[in-house]
Design an enzyme around this catalytic site. Structure first.
Site, PDB file in Angstrom:
ATOM      1  N   LYS A  26       0.835  -1.200   0.000  1.00 51.93           N
ATOM      2  CA  LYS A  26       0.000   0.000   0.000  1.00 51.93           C
ATOM      3  C   LYS A  26       0.870   1.252   0.000  1.00 51.93           C
ATOM      4  O   LYS A  26       0.662   2.167  -0.801  1.00 51.93           O
ATOM      5  CB  LYS A  26      -0.899  -0.036   1.247  1.00 51.93           C
ATOM      6  CG  LYS A  26      -2.103   0.858   1.174  1.00 51.93           C
ATOM      7  CD  LYS A  26      -2.963   0.709   2.446  1.00 51.93           C
ATOM      8  CE  LYS A  26      -3.752  -0.586   2.463  1.00 51.93           C
ATOM      9  NZ  LYS A  26      -4.389  -0.839   3.762  1.00 51.93           N
ATOM     10  N   ARG A  96      -3.267   3.112   8.530  1.00 52.13           N
ATOM     11  CA  ARG A  96      -3.555   1.955   7.686  1.00 52.13           C
ATOM     12  C   ARG A  96      -2.380   0.986   7.718  1.00 52.13           C
ATOM     13  O   ARG A  96      -1.238   1.386   7.526  1.00 52.13           O
ATOM     14  CB  ARG A  96      -3.784   2.418   6.243  1.00 52.13           C
ATOM     15  CG  ARG A  96      -4.566   3.701   6.126  1.00 52.13           C
ATOM     16  CD  ARG A  96      -4.555   4.267   4.711  1.00 52.13           C
ATOM     17  NE  ARG A  96      -5.205   3.395   3.740  1.00 52.13           N
ATOM     18  CZ  ARG A  96      -5.244   3.658   2.442  1.00 52.13           C
ATOM     19  NH1 ARG A  96      -4.649   4.737   1.949  1.00 52.13           N
ATOM     20  NH2 ARG A  96      -5.847   2.823   1.612  1.00 52.13           N
ATOM     21  N   GLY A 105      -6.262 -10.295   8.211  1.00 50.08           N
ATOM     22  CA  GLY A 105      -5.767 -10.675   9.534  1.00 50.08           C
ATOM     23  C   GLY A 105      -5.040  -9.502  10.166  1.00 50.08           C
ATOM     24  O   GLY A 105      -4.899  -9.414  11.379  1.00 50.08           O
ATOM     25  N   MET A 107      -4.490  -5.421  11.134  1.00 50.34           N
ATOM     26  CA  MET A 107      -5.412  -4.465  11.734  1.00 50.34           C
ATOM     27  C   MET A 107      -6.231  -3.712  10.690  1.00 50.34           C
ATOM     28  O   MET A 107      -5.719  -3.338   9.641  1.00 50.34           O
ATOM     29  CB  MET A 107      -4.624  -3.454  12.558  1.00 50.34           C
ATOM     30  CG  MET A 107      -5.526  -2.566  13.372  1.00 50.34           C
ATOM     31  SD  MET A 107      -4.708  -1.054  13.893  1.00 50.34           S
ATOM     32  CE  MET A 107      -4.936  -0.042  12.445  1.00 50.34           C
ATOM     33  N   ARG A 352      -3.532  -1.226  -6.684  1.00 50.40           N
ATOM     34  CA  ARG A 352      -2.738  -2.470  -6.664  1.00 50.40           C
ATOM     35  C   ARG A 352      -3.201  -3.330  -7.825  1.00 50.40           C
ATOM     36  O   ARG A 352      -4.280  -3.098  -8.370  1.00 50.40           O
ATOM     37  CB  ARG A 352      -2.937  -3.217  -5.339  1.00 50.40           C
ATOM     38  CG  ARG A 352      -4.382  -3.658  -5.153  1.00 50.40           C
ATOM     39  CD  ARG A 352      -4.620  -4.293  -3.804  1.00 50.40           C
ATOM     40  NE  ARG A 352      -6.003  -4.044  -3.414  1.00 50.40           N
ATOM     41  CZ  ARG A 352      -6.505  -4.295  -2.221  1.00 50.40           C
ATOM     42  NH1 ARG A 352      -5.762  -4.790  -1.284  1.00 50.40           N
ATOM     43  NH2 ARG A 352      -7.762  -4.053  -1.960  1.00 50.40           N
ATOM     44  N   HIS A 468     -16.464  -9.439   1.131  1.00 50.35           N
ATOM     45  CA  HIS A 468     -15.430 -10.421   1.467  1.00 50.35           C
ATOM     46  C   HIS A 468     -15.647 -11.722   0.714  1.00 50.35           C
ATOM     47  O   HIS A 468     -14.741 -12.264   0.081  1.00 50.35           O
ATOM     48  CB  HIS A 468     -15.457 -10.676   2.985  1.00 50.35           C
ATOM     49  CG  HIS A 468     -14.470 -11.717   3.431  1.00 50.35           C
ATOM     50  ND1 HIS A 468     -14.806 -13.038   3.562  1.00 50.35           N
ATOM     51  CD2 HIS A 468     -13.144 -11.630   3.728  1.00 50.35           C
ATOM     52  CE1 HIS A 468     -13.739 -13.720   3.956  1.00 50.35           C
ATOM     53  NE2 HIS A 468     -12.722 -12.882   4.061  1.00 50.35           N
ATOM     54  N   SER A 777       9.290 -44.478 -19.832  1.00 50.98           N
ATOM     55  CA  SER A 777       8.279 -43.582 -19.304  1.00 50.98           C
ATOM     56  C   SER A 777       8.369 -43.677 -17.786  1.00 50.98           C
ATOM     57  O   SER A 777       8.272 -44.765 -17.219  1.00 50.98           O
ATOM     58  CB  SER A 777       6.889 -44.010 -19.788  1.00 50.98           C
ATOM     59  OG  SER A 777       5.917 -43.153 -19.248  1.00 50.98           O
ATOM     60  N   CYS A 844       4.638 -40.215 -16.814  1.00 49.69           N
ATOM     61  CA  CYS A 844       3.195 -40.446 -16.915  1.00 49.69           C
ATOM     62  C   CYS A 844       2.507 -40.599 -15.565  1.00 49.69           C
ATOM     63  O   CYS A 844       1.385 -41.074 -15.496  1.00 49.69           O
ATOM     64  CB  CYS A 844       2.921 -41.657 -17.799  1.00 49.69           C
ATOM     65  SG  CYS A 844       3.528 -43.201 -17.096  1.00 49.69           S
ATOM     66  N   TYR A 864       8.357 -35.577 -23.128  1.00 45.50           N
ATOM     67  CA  TYR A 864       6.950 -35.260 -22.920  1.00 45.50           C
ATOM     68  C   TYR A 864       6.514 -35.566 -21.497  1.00 45.50           C
ATOM     69  O   TYR A 864       7.207 -36.279 -20.763  1.00 45.50           O
ATOM     70  CB  TYR A 864       6.059 -36.034 -23.914  1.00 45.50           C
ATOM     71  CG  TYR A 864       6.000 -37.524 -23.657  1.00 45.50           C
ATOM     72  CD1 TYR A 864       5.060 -38.063 -22.763  1.00 45.50           C
ATOM     73  CD2 TYR A 864       6.874 -38.394 -24.305  1.00 45.50           C
ATOM     74  CE1 TYR A 864       5.017 -39.423 -22.522  1.00 45.50           C
ATOM     75  CE2 TYR A 864       6.828 -39.757 -24.068  1.00 45.50           C
ATOM     76  CZ  TYR A 864       5.903 -40.269 -23.164  1.00 45.50           C
ATOM     77  OH  TYR A 864       5.864 -41.606 -22.911  1.00 45.50           O
TER      78      TYR A 864
HETATM   79  P1  ADP Z   1      -7.859  -2.166   3.414  1.00 46.91           P
HETATM   80  O1  ADP Z   1      -6.460  -2.614   3.290  1.00 46.91           O
HETATM   81  O2  ADP Z   1      -8.695  -3.011   4.277  1.00 46.91           O
HETATM   82  O3  ADP Z   1      -8.469  -1.873   2.079  1.00 46.91           O
HETATM   83  P2  ADP Z   1      -7.370   0.639   3.685  1.00 46.91           P
HETATM   84  O4  ADP Z   1      -6.235   1.104   4.484  1.00 46.91           O
HETATM   85  O5  ADP Z   1      -7.208   0.652   2.224  1.00 46.91           O
HETATM   86  O6  ADP Z   1      -7.797  -0.776   4.203  1.00 46.91           O
HETATM   87  O7  ADP Z   1      -8.591   1.535   4.095  1.00 46.91           O
HETATM   88  C1  ADP Z   1      -9.891   1.200   3.795  1.00 46.91           C
HETATM   89  C2  ADP Z   1     -10.642   2.395   3.298  1.00 46.91           C
HETATM   90  O8  ADP Z   1     -10.564   3.462   4.202  1.00 46.91           O
HETATM   91  C3  ADP Z   1     -10.114   2.971   2.011  1.00 46.91           C
HETATM   92  O9  ADP Z   1     -10.577   2.286   0.902  1.00 46.91           O
HETATM   93  C4  ADP Z   1     -10.655   4.363   2.056  1.00 46.91           C
HETATM   94  O10 ADP Z   1     -11.986   4.380   1.601  1.00 46.91           O
HETATM   95  C5  ADP Z   1     -10.633   4.675   3.524  1.00 46.91           C
HETATM   96  N1  ADP Z   1      -9.471   5.504   3.823  1.00 46.91           N
HETATM   97  C6  ADP Z   1      -8.241   5.129   4.182  1.00 46.91           C
HETATM   98  N2  ADP Z   1      -7.439   6.204   4.361  1.00 46.91           N
HETATM   99  C7  ADP Z   1      -8.185   7.283   4.087  1.00 46.91           C
HETATM  100  C8  ADP Z   1      -7.922   8.678   4.059  1.00 46.91           C
HETATM  101  N3  ADP Z   1      -6.726   9.166   4.349  1.00 46.91           N
HETATM  102  N4  ADP Z   1      -8.940   9.485   3.727  1.00 46.91           N
HETATM  103  C9  ADP Z   1     -10.144   8.992   3.422  1.00 46.91           C
HETATM  104  N5  ADP Z   1     -10.452   7.714   3.419  1.00 46.91           N
HETATM  105  C10 ADP Z   1      -9.488   6.842   3.749  1.00 46.91           C
HETATM  106 MG    MG Z   2      -7.735  -0.680   0.763  1.00 45.64          MG
END
Ligand code: ADP
Ligand code: MG
Ligand code: MG
Length: 892
Positions: A26, A96, A105, A107, A352, A468, A777, A844, A864
């Site tokens: 990220k 994040r 898993g 946070m 990503r 999910h 074979s 085989c 093969y």
């Molecule tokens: P995940 O890895 O679970 O996707 P993220 O860190 O991408 O978690 O955060 C989830 C969501 O939180 C993002 O898709 C976005 O919508 C919101 N978010 C994260 N950071 C910001 C920010 N700085 N401003 C506004 N929204 C945010």
């Molecule tokens: Mg995200």
């Protein structure tokens, strides 16, 4: 001094996408987007090295970290014109987590950090929007309490529900600033009550609490389990991203959403995604409100009445279109984007490489190559051969009658049938009992991964295309229907109500992940085909591979399927499979139980025409492609009659007495049949069996050659050889039979005789055996059993413990044990070639369809591999990747 913190913002960044190891996926991509000049809220990344140092140092941070974080915070403040913790002009941030590979898993993200009883008032007046400020504060308290203070969500949900009830609000009632303010009060009281201390008001304390929680979550049970499953080393660590907030919850010109640059289900080139007006963070994927479509075209296709982003926020939409094109060109792959619109302005929050189904992966790879963004070699390398499996499974027969119980979202394509289960534990249990099930849930969470693995398909009643369940199912290649909102699940009674019917746990349903239908009962399925992009990519793969791909087949259906999938011959035709059907087993038993050669020949004469007609059909289907036929191999033991009725049947056919036969059968019982009277040992003791089979093969070859006009050159394979002398003895009989049949029919027969290498002694003596064998074979199923001394049929009871203790990382019957069995294969190949340079070498066993094993076959230069029909496309692709891999390495 070590640099622990990397800033980004305002068109520049200290990091870039090449620094994923240091900044996590990220963080590296946020930096990259900044460098590209895209609108990204400024922020900074605390590197993965801090996480590693933290755990190496008794959970203490590096000394100079705090100062670096403070400096970065000030930098972000300068860029945004705000100050973290300031009473009148506060900077709010998100915290994040971000490991190298996306990792459930870890946070959850905390948004709106920095809010407290003072700064919330400042936000309200700055934005002239008190409702927005209090909405943000209540979100912050909920998230922070949940992920940092470990207070469950439901505490806060209950308070909110109670509040709404007390006011007589409905689901759709918009809460006012005053409402949220009251709720915030109740939330804070709740924290005080549950924890005995107030909700933290100091923004710095909040920040370090959140940072600590991210690093702490690296070692939580869920993350550890996930790393174990995906072989991610603990030493990698996670990064933490702290980023200035932008607000999608500022009113009707603000929004938040997720988008893919191409359709992740089918690969179509279209902007695809969902958003919500006046929302924040994960509202879109939480399934609380139904998200809206991004493009007008998608809205119309879905028949939705809610306006698209294209219509409701046209400027932000145009900007998103510009950026997605740019990002796709830059990353040269389909991107998964997260964005927020604050008062009409678009902000990018993540990009990503997007997860996709196998079908989409093929289309995207072929399209990107055709668009000139990647080469054909890259397109081939981008497809995971194992993932093709999901395209090689049946789909619902369009002519089948469908009783539609309900329709949800087509979250992950493919069809699946199974009995209803409501929990992941039931799903796992069912698979142990070899029952097929559909996992039916309101929604899934990371705790359901094992159940989703076990189930044939997944059905949820809540959540959208990015829920999910949908995302994980697509990754696994499991059919999934999500958000089938009309279905009611009653966990207590173990029932689900759909389309006016009540179905119980264990009742059968079918889901169609391509159109979202949930259908009653088991439904007829169609066999898959290699068409469109799949066919194209296979064609490209064929141009790069060196290994030939054959199939293991003995029935006409299997042979036809394999040819359709591109098999270039039969590498293993197991003749014994032809002896189990109908009357044949009786003639076979007659042959086994006869007490002299004359009796055996009488029985063999009955088998000859059946065997011959089987071969004729097979040769015709293969139209001149090579066909390797293995002489009778299994222990005679396997054919023995057991029940009195079976013995009586054979006795009648032979005109003898049942009691005598019963005693003879007892005599032939073996205590270790796999190492007993089987393989070429049968032909050594009873050469007339090999003679009958050779005659059937030669006569069929002549007949099929005449009928189809394609001359047949059969390859006759002698199984379980350990010495050259055994092979010589059997080969002499085959050669004599060829001469006899040739003279009878006035033709000269072309054929070859070779052997399976499936005993360690045969591998060691390969140089000698190759004097007589024209081909080898590698029968790696038996070779694995005999080299490891592990019986495949009995390995189940202990292989699990071996894997758990890392003694074996893979099941050696699935992926070739390259170090041990592989060394024997390599050695036999070398010794065989030294004797006979043009000896043909193939493999085989089950391993012939396993990508890692195929790469090994490429590396030792076999000619093969041969695999089951449905694995032929997987093998074609894996062989191309193996060949390309070699080129890359050779180039250094
Ligand atoms: P995940 O890895 O679970 O996707 P993220 O860190 O991408 O978690 O955060 C989830 C969501 O939180 C993002 O898709 C976005 O919508 C919101 N978010 C994260 N950071 C910001 C920010 N700085 N401003 C506004 N929204 C945010
Ligand atoms: Mg995200
Ligand atoms: Mg998330």
């Amino acid at each position: 001094m070590t640099k622990w913190v990397y800033t980004f913002g305002d068109g520049q960044a200290e990091g870039n996408s090449g620094l994923k190891n240091l900044l996590g996926g990220k963080g590296a991509n946020l930096a990259e987007m900044c460098n590209l000049g895209l609108p990204v809220p400024p922020g900074f990344t605390i590197s993965t090295e801090v996480c590693t140092a933290f755990y190496e140092n008794d959970r203490r941070y590096p000394l100079d970290l705090a100062a670096q974080v403070d400096a970065a915070l000030r930098h972000v403040g300068t860029l945004t014109g705000r100050i973290f913790g300031d009473a009148s002009n506060p900077l709010l941030v998100s915290v994040r987590s971000g490991a190298r590979a996306s990792m459930p898993g870890m946070m959850d993200t905390v948004l709106n950090l920095g809010l407290n009883d003072v700064t919330v008032e400042a936000m309200a007046s700055l934005a002239s929007n008190p409702r927005f400020a209090w909405d943000s504060y209540r979100r912050f308290i909920t998230m922070y309490s949940n992920v940092v203070l470990d207070l469950d969500h439901h505490n806060f949900e209950d308070i909110l529900e109670e509040f709404k009830d007390s006011k007589g609000f409905t689901l759709d009632t918009e809460l006012s600033a005053e409402d949220w303010k009251q709720i915030v009060g109740a939330y804070k009281n709740c924290v005080q009550e549950k924890l005995g201390r107030p909700f933290p008001q100091d923004p710095h304390e909040q920040l370090w609490g959140a940072i600590g929680a991210v690093f702490g979550s690296w070692m939580n049970a869920r993350a550890i389990k996930y790393r174990e499953l995906h072989s991610i080393p603990e030493s990698w660590g996670t990064a933490v991203n702290v980023q200035a907030m932008v607000f999608g919850n500022m009113g009707e010109t603000s929004a938040t959403g997720v988008a893919f640059t191409r359709n992740p289900s089918n690969g179509a080139k279209e902007l695809y995604g969902e958003f919500l007006l006046n929302a924040q963070g994960e509202d879109v994927v939480a399934g609380i409100r139904t998200p809206q479509d991004i493009t007008e075209a998608a809205r119309i296709a879905a028949g939705s009445t809610k306006p698209s982003l294209e219509m409701s926020l046209p400027e932000a939409y145009a900007e998103l279109v510009r950026i997605y094109g740019l990002l796709e060109k830059h990353y040269r792959d389909m991107q998964d984007l997260e964005f927020t619109v604050q008062q009409g302005k678009l902000w990018m929050l993540q990009t990503r490489n997007g997860k996709r189904t196998a079908k989409a992966a093929l289309r995207i790879a072929v399209d990107l190559a055709n668009e000139g963004l990647i080469t054909r070699e890259e397109a081939i390398q981008r497809i995971d051969p194992a993932a093709l499996d999901q395209l090689l499974h049946p789909t619902i027969d369009p002519n089948a009658t469908r009783v539609v119980l309900s329709t949800g979202l087509p979250a992950s394509p493919g069809a699946a049938t199974g009995a209803i289960v409501f929990t992941s534990e039931e799903a796992e249990q069912a698979v142990k009992e070899k029952r097929k099930v559909i996992l039916v849930r309101v929604e899934t969470s990371p705790e359901d991964i094992h159940g989703m693995h076990a189930a044939e398909g997944i059905l949820t009643t809540r959540g959208g295309m990015t829920s999910h369940a949908a995302v994980v199912a697509r990754g696994m290649g499991k059919p999934c229907v999500s958000g089938a909102g009309a279905i009611r699940i009653d966990m207590v009674s173990g029932t689900m109500t759909a389309g006016g019917r009540v179905l119980k746990r264990g009742d059968f349903i079918t889901i169609d992940g391509s159109n979202g239908q949930v259908l009653l009962g088991e439904i007829a399925m169609l066999q898959p085909e290699l068409s469109g992009e799949f066919g194209t990519l296979m064609g490209w793969a064929d141009a790069f591979r060196r290994l030939r791909i054959r199939t293991n087949a003995e029935t006409p259906l299997d042979a036809r399927t394999a040819v359709k999938f591109g098999a270039e011959g039969i590498g293993l035709c197991r003749t014994e499979h032809m002896f189990f059907d109908g009357d044949r087993i009786i003639a076979m038993r007659e042959m086994i139980l006869a007490d002299d050669e004359k009796g055996r020949r009488t029985a063999l004469d009955k088998l000859l025409p059946m065997q011959r007609s089987d071969f004729v059909e097979l040769f015709e289907i293969m139209r001149g492609l090579p066909v390797t036929i293995r002489l009778l191999d299994p222990p005679l033991h396997e054919f023995l009659p057991h029940e009195a009725r079976e013995i009586q049947e054979v006795a009648e056919a032979m005109g003898t007495n049942a009691e005598k036969l019963r005693l003879r059968a007892l005599e032939l019982k073996e205590s270790n049949p796999m190492l007993g009277f089987r393989g070429c040992r049968l032909a050594v003791a009873y050469p007339e069996i090999a003679e009958m089979q050779a005659r059937a093969i030669f006569e069929a070859a002549i007949e099929a050659g005449r009928k189809s006009g394609a001359p047949v050159t059969p390859e006759i394979m002698v199984p379980l050889v350990m010495t050259k002398a055994e092979l010589d003895l059997v080969k002499a009989r085959i050669d004599a039979m060829a001469k006899m049949v040739g003279e009878e029919q006035g033709v000269e027969l072309n054929y070859s005789v070779g052997t399976m290498i499936e005993l360690p002694r045969a591998a060691l003596k390969a140089g000698d055996i190759a004097k007589s064998a024209e081909f080898f074979s590698f029968g790696t199923n038996d070779l694995t059993q005999t080299t490891l001394g592990i019986s495949r049929d009995d390995a189940g009871s202990f292989l699990g413990s071996y894997k758990a203790r890392n003694i074996l990382t893979e099941d050696p019957f699935v992926t070739l044990d390259q170090e041990g069995v592989g060394e024997l294969v390599q050695l036999a190949a070398e010794r065989g070639r030294r004797t006979r340079p043009d000896i043909k070498l193939g493999l085989c066993g089950e391993h012939g369809g396993d990508p890692a094993s195929i790469a090994f076959c490429e590396s030792v230069g076999l000619d093969y591999v041969s695999c089951s029909p449905f694995r032929v496309p997987i093998a074609r692709l894996a062989a191309a990747q193996a060949a390309l891999g070699k080129v890359t390495k050779a180039e250094g």
